[in-house]
Design a protein around this motif. Structure first.
Motif, short mmCIF file in Angstrom:
data_model
loop_
_atom_site.label_atom_id
_atom_site.label_comp_id
_atom_site.label_asym_id
_atom_site.label_seq_id
_atom_site.Cartn_x
_atom_site.Cartn_y
_atom_site.Cartn_z
N ASN A 196 0.86 -1.18 0.00
CA ASN A 196 0.00 0.00 0.00
C ASN A 196 0.90 1.24 0.00
OD1 ASN A 196 0.84 0.56 2.72
ND2 ASN A 196 -0.68 -0.91 3.43
N GLN A 197 0.30 2.42 0.06
CA GLN A 197 1.08 3.65 0.00
C GLN A 197 2.18 3.69 1.05
OE1 GLN A 197 -1.46 7.09 0.03
NE2 GLN A 197 -2.47 6.54 -1.87
N GLN A 198 1.90 3.23 2.24
CA GLN A 198 2.91 3.25 3.31
C GLN A 198 4.09 2.33 2.99
OE1 GLN A 198 0.42 2.37 6.79
NE2 GLN A 198 1.23 4.27 7.67
N THR A 199 3.82 1.12 2.57
CA THR A 199 4.91 0.19 2.28
C THR A 199 5.71 0.65 1.06
OG1 THR A 199 3.44 -1.29 1.03
CG2 THR A 199 3.80 -1.79 3.35
N TRP A 200 5.02 1.20 0.06
CA TRP A 200 5.73 1.67 -1.12
C TRP A 200 6.66 2.82 -0.77
CZ3 TRP A 200 0.47 2.17 -4.03
CH2 TRP A 200 -0.01 0.90 -4.33
N ARG A 201 6.17 3.77 0.02
CA ARG A 201 6.98 4.93 0.39
C ARG A 201 8.14 4.55 1.31
NH1 ARG A 201 2.18 9.45 1.12
NH2 ARG A 201 1.52 9.30 -1.06
N ALA A 202 8.05 3.44 2.01
CA ALA A 202 9.12 3.00 2.89
C ALA A 202 10.28 2.35 2.13
CB ALA A 202 8.57 2.00 3.92
#
Length: 172
Positions: free
Chosen positions: A72-78
């Motif tokens: 999701n957006q959080q995992t991608w941005r990490a």
């Protein structure tokens, strides 16, 4: 194809390319596909619906990027590579990023998309809520990709169609 702006001659090397503008929640970003010395009739551009495209990618049987595909957006941005994609998009229209290169085998038992190049660029677009964006694939895969994930009312184009052999003048 809503994102297609037209052909352009790139100032750095005079290379001809098709320019695309993709709308995101933070800014419009620019992408391109370059004409090469051969094979332009065998390369296609399909404008895909982001949500449909991501669903299709999650069905990839090899699962090389399963963690990212199901993220999701959080995992991608990490992911540390996410910032590299952000940097690439930061140069704007003067230096657009290349389209992601994908395959969508028409005869697969379960339809899917696999990446050759451009995973993080695609996830950057998804994280910043791009509704649609163009991708490059082989002409043999274009019909299936258009049917399974293409934007409504659009059609795929060969690179030869998008970037004619001669561009009269550079895009202003």
């Amino acid at each position: 194809m809503k994102s297609y702006l037209g052909p352009q001659a790139r100032a750095l090397n005079g290379q001809r390319a098709a320019l695309f503008r993709v709308r995101t929640s933070v800014a419009d970003v620019y992408m391109s596909v370059s004409r090469s010395n051969y094979g332009n009739e065998e390369r296609a551009v399909v404008e895909v619906d982001c949500a449909r495209f991501l669903r299709l990618w999650r069905d990839e049987p090899c699962g090389d990027y399963a963690g990212l595909a199901n993220g999701n957006q959080q995992t991608w941005r990490a992911d540390p590579r996410f910032e590299l994609a952000a940097e690439g998009f930061s140069f704007g229209e003067e230096d657009p990023v290349p389209l992601a290169e994908v395959s969508c085998p028409a005869r697969a038992a379960v339809p899917y998309v696999a990446f050759t190049d451009g995973v993080m660029r695609t996830l950057w677009l998804a994280a910043y809520e791009a509704r649609s964006f163009p991708v490059e694939c082989a002409v043999n895969d274009a019909e299936a990709l258009q049917r399974l994930a293409g934007t409504a009312g659009s059609r795929w184009f060969s690179v030869a169609e998008l970037v004619p052999p001669q561009v009269a003048r550079a895009r202003e």
